[in-house]
Design an enzyme around this catalytic site. Structure first.
Site, PDB file in Angstrom:
ATOM      1  N   GLY A  78       0.831  -1.199   0.000  1.00 45.33           N
ATOM      2  CA  GLY A  78       0.000   0.000   0.000  1.00 45.33           C
ATOM      3  C   GLY A  78       0.865   1.248   0.000  1.00 45.33           C
ATOM      4  O   GLY A  78       2.018   1.217  -0.434  1.00 45.33           O
ATOM      5  N   SER A  79       0.306   2.325   0.508  1.00 50.24           N
ATOM      6  CA  SER A  79       0.998   3.619   0.424  1.00 50.24           C
ATOM      7  C   SER A  79       2.070   3.747   1.513  1.00 50.24           C
ATOM      8  O   SER A  79       1.949   3.146   2.586  1.00 50.24           O
ATOM      9  CB  SER A  79      -0.031   4.733   0.596  1.00 50.24           C
ATOM     10  N   PRO A  80       3.086   4.573   1.251  1.00 48.25           N
ATOM     11  CA  PRO A  80       4.109   4.810   2.277  1.00 48.25           C
ATOM     12  C   PRO A  80       3.500   5.381   3.565  1.00 48.25           C
ATOM     13  O   PRO A  80       3.941   5.033   4.665  1.00 48.25           O
ATOM     14  CB  PRO A  80       5.042   5.835   1.616  1.00 48.25           C
ATOM     15  N   VAL A 134       0.539   4.814   4.969  1.00 48.91           N
ATOM     16  CA  VAL A 134      -0.032   3.752   5.806  1.00 48.91           C
ATOM     17  C   VAL A 134       1.068   2.756   6.194  1.00 48.91           C
ATOM     18  O   VAL A 134       1.052   2.201   7.298  1.00 48.91           O
ATOM     19  CB  VAL A 134      -1.221   3.062   5.093  1.00 48.91           C
ATOM     20  N   GLY A 135       2.046   2.568   5.314  1.00 51.54           N
ATOM     21  CA  GLY A 135       3.170   1.668   5.618  1.00 51.54           C
ATOM     22  C   GLY A 135       3.849   2.040   6.932  1.00 51.54           C
ATOM     23  O   GLY A 135       4.217   1.169   7.729  1.00 51.54           O
ATOM     24  N   GLU A 147       5.559  -3.322   0.932  1.00 47.13           N
ATOM     25  CA  GLU A 147       5.643  -3.073  -0.516  1.00 47.13           C
ATOM     26  C   GLU A 147       4.912  -1.766  -0.751  1.00 47.13           C
ATOM     27  O   GLU A 147       3.680  -1.729  -0.763  1.00 47.13           O
ATOM     28  CB  GLU A 147       4.979  -4.234  -1.289  1.00 47.13           C
ATOM     29  N   CYS A 203       1.700   0.690  -9.086  1.00 45.50           N
ATOM     30  CA  CYS A 203       2.766   1.174  -8.199  1.00 45.50           C
ATOM     31  C   CYS A 203       4.078   1.404  -8.942  1.00 45.50           C
ATOM     32  O   CYS A 203       4.852   2.271  -8.573  1.00 45.50           O
ATOM     33  CB  CYS A 203       2.978   0.187  -7.065  1.00 45.50           C
TER      34      CYS A 203
HETATM   35  P1  NAD Z   1      -3.467   2.288   1.208  1.00 48.62           P
HETATM   36  O1  NAD Z   1      -2.182   2.375   1.931  1.00 48.62           O
HETATM   37  O2  NAD Z   1      -4.419   3.403   1.321  1.00 48.62           O
HETATM   38  O3  NAD Z   1      -4.275   0.964   1.657  1.00 48.62           O
HETATM   39  C1  NAD Z   1      -3.721  -0.322   1.585  1.00 48.62           C
HETATM   40  C2  NAD Z   1      -4.406  -1.226   2.588  1.00 48.62           C
HETATM   41  O4  NAD Z   1      -4.129  -0.754   3.901  1.00 48.62           O
HETATM   42  C3  NAD Z   1      -5.923  -1.304   2.478  1.00 48.62           C
HETATM   43  O5  NAD Z   1      -6.330  -2.645   2.640  1.00 48.62           O
HETATM   44  C4  NAD Z   1      -6.399  -0.464   3.643  1.00 48.62           C
HETATM   45  O6  NAD Z   1      -7.651  -0.855   4.160  1.00 48.62           O
HETATM   46  C5  NAD Z   1      -5.319  -0.732   4.670  1.00 48.62           C
HETATM   47  N1  NAD Z   1      -5.179   0.289   5.717  1.00 48.62           N
HETATM   48  C6  NAD Z   1      -5.683   1.548   5.737  1.00 48.62           C
HETATM   49  N2  NAD Z   1      -5.304   2.168   6.876  1.00 48.62           N
HETATM   50  C7  NAD Z   1      -4.571   1.283   7.599  1.00 48.62           C
HETATM   51  C8  NAD Z   1      -3.891   1.330   8.839  1.00 48.62           C
HETATM   52  N3  NAD Z   1      -3.898   2.421   9.605  1.00 48.62           N
HETATM   53  N4  NAD Z   1      -3.203   0.238   9.247  1.00 48.62           N
HETATM   54  C9  NAD Z   1      -3.155  -0.874   8.477  1.00 48.62           C
HETATM   55  N5  NAD Z   1      -3.782  -0.962   7.283  1.00 48.62           N
HETATM   56  C10 NAD Z   1      -4.469   0.088   6.842  1.00 48.62           C
HETATM   57  O7  NAD Z   1      -3.062   2.000  -0.316  1.00 48.62           O
HETATM   58  P2  NAD Z   1      -4.009   1.870  -1.568  1.00 48.62           P
HETATM   59  O8  NAD Z   1      -4.615   3.192  -1.872  1.00 48.62           O
HETATM   60  O9  NAD Z   1      -4.898   0.705  -1.423  1.00 48.62           O
HETATM   61  O10 NAD Z   1      -2.934   1.496  -2.707  1.00 48.62           O
HETATM   62  C11 NAD Z   1      -2.179   2.462  -3.364  1.00 48.62           C
HETATM   63  C12 NAD Z   1      -0.774   2.550  -2.820  1.00 48.62           C
HETATM   64  O11 NAD Z   1      -0.180   1.280  -2.775  1.00 48.62           O
HETATM   65  C13 NAD Z   1       0.120   3.383  -3.721  1.00 48.62           C
HETATM   66  O12 NAD Z   1       0.986   4.149  -2.945  1.00 48.62           O
HETATM   67  C14 NAD Z   1       0.914   2.326  -4.500  1.00 48.62           C
HETATM   68  O13 NAD Z   1       2.131   2.772  -5.013  1.00 48.62           O
HETATM   69  C15 NAD Z   1       1.085   1.275  -3.462  1.00 48.62           C
HETATM   70  N6  NAD Z   1       1.309  -0.036  -4.053  1.00 48.62           N
HETATM   71  C16 NAD Z   1       2.517  -0.649  -3.920  1.00 48.62           C
HETATM   72  C17 NAD Z   1       2.765  -1.880  -4.531  1.00 48.62           C
HETATM   73  C18 NAD Z   1       4.087  -2.576  -4.420  1.00 48.62           C
HETATM   74  O14 NAD Z   1       4.156  -3.749  -4.795  1.00 48.62           O
HETATM   75  N7  NAD Z   1       5.131  -1.955  -3.926  1.00 48.62           N
HETATM   76  C19 NAD Z   1       1.759  -2.479  -5.273  1.00 48.62           C
HETATM   77  C20 NAD Z   1       0.523  -1.824  -5.374  1.00 48.62           C
HETATM   78  C21 NAD Z   1       0.307  -0.618  -4.768  1.00 48.62           C
END
Ligand code: NAD
Length: 468
Positions: A192-194, A196-197, A214, A248
């Site tokens: 997901g996003s940096p 939330v990461g 990731e 991503c």
């Molecule tokens: P996001 O970070 O908003 O959400 C990802 C997941 O995290 C969702 O399931 C969400 O419900 C969950 N989440 C939300 N808040 C949380 C918290 N506080 N604690 C734990 N989990 C939580 O990301 P998104 O909008 O779903 O995806 C887009 C992002 O992901 C972009 O930044 C993209 O670059 C990245 N991405 C990376 C890869 C990779 O392989 N490196 C692949 C796909 C997407």
């Protein structure tokens, strides 16, 4: 404790018991599970395509190409190599430890939590699940709330293939993920996003769970004056507009040498024209922006850039009713614009020009480390210069996205774009503990124990000089 917290807690407790059983599971048993996933996908390809189409009008072919096909490849690759990955490996015995033997046994970490994003909702949820099963872990999956149909389908699939104490899906949003993360998982795999990461890493720290992150960021694409412009144009446009830019590893922005800028942009424009002459309806193979929030964010990026002097040279058309956003090229970009500061994650390509490669690498090095970096060039010196001067998750020269499906090459980011790897052997290792086991057969180590006689001291000095 709330009822929800209680139910999550008892679910994990049942998985903890199961993990002990899985700890000694054989490659054969794990392969059988992977094969059952493959068969399920084969039997349900159409249904998977339906789910993604309902979620964000992703075309059936693109779903097959970018979500289903890579799953088949990954499953085949794991099945072919799993026995070897699970096999204990040893290193040659250091002279000082003569009389011992060693091995490193990959053991399942135990209980894994996988949190996944919406942009490739099937592949990015299931790929780490494959690694976890290959490693012998139990899994709780928390897929994205934004792709409800796909998340529900994955839930059904896991329910049909596994008992709840081995693999199960819990749907919900951020609150659900936060609640789950309070539990003492052994490993958390997050895509997901940096932003939330960082929260995931903090939450994992409370239980000292290991993490794979990731993440995303701004991946640069550089086209120098020696590049094959036609080929570069097609690959950049494909990479940027696939999944409507919601990838991503999509090229986030473009740096092109001044000498070839006009020609490259012409090539990109003519490729886009060929795809569809009717921008109103664009291609039916072109997916939509995931939701209204992201749609207005991306449209806002265009408007803001234009108000600061950027020029839309292609595209720019949008339609809120179905979150359609045309592939858009923008020039007259400055690094201060917001479009150059945040991950775009949409079909906009800001174009910057350069005359000296040093300007490009300094710009990249001033910003967060990208997940991917693309170079289009025939000049080996330029390719090497950019590769060595910058830090990024991966570098791809004269192509797009192949790093994600290139078996044997680890995929992952660095710092802001992530930590750890996904897929293949590295993915298997993320869910495994490589446990060292060292056995003493006739090692003379007690010779160094106290009392520290003259002889012991002499021997220690000799060993320090010649054996250690
Ligand atoms: P996001 O970070 O908003 O959400 C990802 C997941 O995290 C969702 O399931 C969400 O419900 C969950 N989440 C939300 N808040 C949380 C918290 N506080 N604690 C734990 N989990 C939580 O990301 P998104 O909008 O779903 O995806 C887009 C992002 O992901 C972009 O930044 C993209 O670059 C990245 N991405 C990376 C890869 C990779 O392989 N490196 C692949 C796909 C997407």
């Amino acid at each position: 404790m709330t009822d929800t917290a209680n139910s999550y807690n008892s679910l994990l407790k049942s998985q903890q018991v199961k993990a002990l059983e899985l700890r000694t599971s054989k490659a054969k048993e794990r392969i059988k599970k992977l094969k059952s996933i493959k068969s399920w996908i084969e039997d349900n390809e159409e249904i998977i395509c339906d789910a993604l189409y309902s979620d964000f009008k992703k075309s059936r072919h693109e779903t097959y190409l970018s979500e289903i096909m890579p799953m088949y490849g990954e499953i085949r690759y794991i099945i072919k190599n799993l026995k070897n990955w699970m096999y204990p490996k040893s290193v040659s015995v250091p002279l000082f430890f003569i009389g011992t033997s060693n091995k490193r046994i990959p053991q399942p970490k135990g209980n894994a939590l996988i949190i996944s994003p919406w942009n490739y909702p099937f592949l990015l949820t299931m790929k780490p699940v494959l690694s976890a099963i290959a490693a012998g872990c139990t899994v709780i999956i928390k897929p994205s709330e934004l792709t409800e149909n796909t998340s529900e389908l994955i839930k059904k699939m896991m329910h049909e293939l596994f008992t709840e104490d081995e693999v199960t899906v819990i749907t919900g949003g951020a609150d659900t993920a936060i609640e789950l993360q309070k539990l003492p998982f052994n490993h958390v795999f997050f895509t997901g996003s940096p932003k939330v990461g960082k929260l995931v890493m903090i939450a994992a720290a409370k239980n000292l769970a290991s993490v794979t992150l990731e993440l995303g960021g701004k991946s640069p694409t550089i086209v120098d004056e020696t590049a094959n412009l036609k080929e570069a144009a097609i690959k950049i446009a494909y990479g940027k507009f696939l999944n409507a830019g919601q990838t991503c590893i999509a090229p986030d922005y473009l740096f092109v040498h001044t000498k070839v800028k006009d020609k490259l942009l012409e090539e990109i424009q003519s490729y886009l024209k060929k795809l569809n002459d009717d921008p109103e309806n664009y291609s039916k193979d072109y997916c939509r922006i995931i939701n209204k929030g992201h749609f207005s964010r991306i449209v806002g990026l265009i408007k803001e850039a234009e108000s600061e002097g950027a020029q839309v040279i292609t595209g720019g058309h949008s339609r809120e009713t179905d979150a359609f956003l045309e592939p858009t090229l923008l020039t007259q970009i400055t690094p201060e614009m917001r479009i150059m500061k945040e991950e775009i994650f949409g079909p906009l390509l800001p174009v910057l020009e350069y005359t000296n490669l040093q300007e490009v690498t300094s710009f990249i090095n001033k910003n967060e480390k990208p997940l991917a970096l693309y170079i289009y060039s025939k000049n080996r010196g330029n390719q090497d210069f950019i590769t060595k001067e910058t830090s990024s998750g991966s570098v791809v020269i004269n192509d797009f996205a192949i790093q994600f499906i290139y078996h044997g090459i680890p995929f992952g980011g660095i710092n802001n774009s992530g930590t750890g790897y996904s897929g293949g052997e590295e993915g298997f290792k993320e869910f495994s503990h490589l446990k060292p086991v060292i056995k003493n057969h006739f090692s003379p180590s007690p010779l160094f124990y106290p009392p520290y006689t003259k002889f012991v001291k002499k021997l220690t000095r000799f060993a320090a000089k010649y054996l250690a």
